[in-house]
Motif scaffolding. Structure first.
Motif, PDB file in Angstrom:
ATOM      1  N   HIS A   1       2.870 -10.940  -2.169  1.00  0.00           N
ATOM      2  CA  HIS A   1       3.907 -11.312  -3.185  1.00  0.00           C
ATOM      3  C   HIS A   1       4.540 -12.481  -2.684  1.00  0.00           C
ATOM      4  O   HIS A   1       4.229 -13.117  -1.689  1.00  0.00           O
ATOM      5  CB  HIS A   1       5.014 -10.148  -3.065  1.00  0.00           C
ATOM      6  CG  HIS A   1       5.657  -9.858  -1.543  1.00  0.00           C
ATOM      7  ND1 HIS A   1       4.878  -9.642  -0.472  1.00  0.00           N
ATOM      8  CD2 HIS A   1       6.919  -9.909  -1.278  1.00  0.00           C
ATOM      9  CE1 HIS A   1       5.775  -9.418   0.479  1.00  0.00           C
ATOM     10  NE2 HIS A   1       6.791  -9.749  -0.092  1.00  0.00           N
TER      11      HIS A   1
ATOM     12  N   HIS B   1       7.584 -13.758  -1.595  1.00  0.00           N
ATOM     13  CA  HIS B   1       8.651 -13.907  -0.546  1.00  0.00           C
ATOM     14  C   HIS B   1       8.027 -15.237   0.668  1.00  0.00           C
ATOM     15  O   HIS B   1       6.969 -14.851   0.836  1.00  0.00           O
ATOM     16  CB  HIS B   1       8.764 -12.861   0.454  1.00  0.00           C
ATOM     17  CG  HIS B   1       9.662 -11.853  -0.495  1.00  0.00           C
ATOM     18  ND1 HIS B   1       9.798 -10.438  -0.208  1.00  0.00           N
ATOM     19  CD2 HIS B   1      10.524 -12.365  -1.642  1.00  0.00           C
ATOM     20  CE1 HIS B   1      10.447 -10.018  -1.457  1.00  0.00           C
ATOM     21  NE2 HIS B   1      11.269 -10.823  -2.221  1.00  0.00           N
TER      22      HIS B   1
ATOM     23  N   CYS C   1       4.588  -6.079   2.142  1.00  0.00           N
ATOM     24  CA  CYS C   1       6.175  -5.682   2.397  1.00  0.00           C
ATOM     25  C   CYS C   1       6.065  -4.302   1.688  1.00  0.00           C
ATOM     26  O   CYS C   1       7.170  -3.654   1.872  1.00  0.00           O
ATOM     27  CB  CYS C   1       7.014  -6.419   1.898  1.00  0.00           C
ATOM     28  SG  CYS C   1       7.472  -7.772   3.006  1.00  0.00           S
TER      29      CYS C   1
ATOM     30  N   HIS D   1       6.821  -3.536  -1.235  1.00  0.00           N
ATOM     31  CA  HIS D   1       8.065  -3.469  -2.178  1.00  0.00           C
ATOM     32  C   HIS D   1       8.117  -2.475  -3.230  1.00  0.00           C
ATOM     33  O   HIS D   1       8.861  -1.967  -3.906  1.00  0.00           O
ATOM     34  CB  HIS D   1       8.403  -4.958  -2.794  1.00  0.00           C
ATOM     35  CG  HIS D   1       8.963  -5.654  -1.535  1.00  0.00           C
ATOM     36  ND1 HIS D   1      10.073  -5.729  -0.964  1.00  0.00           N
ATOM     37  CD2 HIS D   1       8.413  -6.869  -1.065  1.00  0.00           C
ATOM     38  CE1 HIS D   1      10.384  -6.557  -0.116  1.00  0.00           C
ATOM     39  NE2 HIS D   1       9.277  -7.328  -0.171  1.00  0.00           N
TER      40      HIS D   1
HETATM   41 FE   LIG Z   1       9.050  -9.185   0.931  1.00  0.00          FE
END
Ligand SMILES: [Fe+2]
Ligand SMILES: [Fe+2]
Length: 290
Positions: free
Chosen positions: A74, A76, A202, A204
């Motif tokens: 992703h 980030h 992560c 998410h």
């Molecule tokens: Fe993240």
């Protein structure tokens, strides 16, 4: 199906006791997928400090130049900062870099102050292409090889998993929208005699949603191992408890969770899984095989 999958943690928020490696807030994993006597190598995410990542790569004698593809879970910055430098260090002219089509969107927090937390400017699409990346941006599951696929966008089915942070984007008309991190991808492997292996950045999309997506997509019935961040660091006790109990129902052989998982969730996972749980740390290496 793969015969063997090896996961090496190149960068993570912690380093094990007596380790000479460097830590950082972020994650990067080196995946070796073996099938019928040949090995393919994937780099999943690059953390946010490429000096520390490259230091660890050297210490661990990782053959980065043999990277067959990069997967970015992703946008980030703690997964993408320095990506163009790393693609350059890999040194291939046409290196597949797999991610979601919305990877380069504006993506920001407004607390405590406006801050872009998506892919840094210096790692934008043009810079990556100039560094040698062939961007393959897919919202659907992208098969990487037999026995290995990305998740594509993960359906959000559970009623207790949210992205874990308040994030925003603006669309092409300039409208301010809440950003659910739809680009959150995981990697799913099927290992002969063992079942599903999940590699996530992560989570998410929610780790429980992700594992269910993996079972549906691969047709596996058994969960062999989960690797990555579960983003429970700011979750309340109820969400942690519901996540742990949903994961227990899936009976994974190994839960290896770190980065944004958070100490309380790690403690709860350890309480539930005992020695089948382990925190991550730079340099740790795991092999899944029959
Ligand atoms: Fe993240
Ligand atoms: Fe992260």
């Amino acid at each position: 199906m793969l015969d063997r999958l090896t996961v090496t943690i190149l960068a993570e928020d912690s380093v094990p006791y007596e380790s000479p490696l460097l830590g950082q807030h972020g994650i990067s994993l080196w995946i070796e997928a073996e099938r019928e006597g040949s090995t393919r190598r994937l780099l999943v995410d690059v953390g946010q400090n490429s000096d520390a990542l490259l230091h660890n790569v050297r210490e661990l004698a990782i053959p980065l130049e043999k990277t067959d593809a990069v997967v970015i879970t992703h946008c980030h910055y703690d997964h993408t900062k320095g990506l163009s430098r790393i693609v350059e260090a890999i040194g291939k002219g046409d290196l597949p870099v797999v991610a979601h089509p919305s990877l380069f969107r504006p993506h920001f927090v407004v607390e405590p102050f406006l801050q872009h937390v998506g892919v840094p400017f210096e790692d934008g699409a043009e810079r990556l292409r100039a560094a040698g990346a062939r961007l393959i941006l897919a919202a659907d599951p992208l098969p990487i090889m037999a026995g290995l696929t990305t998740s594509g966008e993960v359906p959000r089915r559970t009623d207790f998993e949210s992205p874990g942070i308040d994030l925003y984007t603006v669309d092409e008309a300039g409208r301010l929208l809440s950003d659910p991190v739809a680009d959150d991808l995981a990697l799913f492997a099927s290992v002969e005699g063992r079942g599903l292996v999940v590699v996530t950045g992560c989570s998410h999309a929610g780790i429980v949603n992700i594992v269910h997506r993996g079972l549906n997509l691969t047709g596996e019935e058994k969960v062999a191992a989960l690797f990555g961040g579960f983003h429970l660091v700011e979750s309340d006790d109820e969400r942690i408890a519901r996540t742990v109990s949903a994961l227990r129902a899936l009976s994974p052989d190994l839960v290896a969770a770190g980065h944004c998982t958070g100490f309380r969730a790690q403690a709860a996972l350890y309480g539930a899984f005992g020695d089948a749980f382990t925190p991550l740390g730079a340099g740790r290496r795991f092999t899944v095989e029959a």
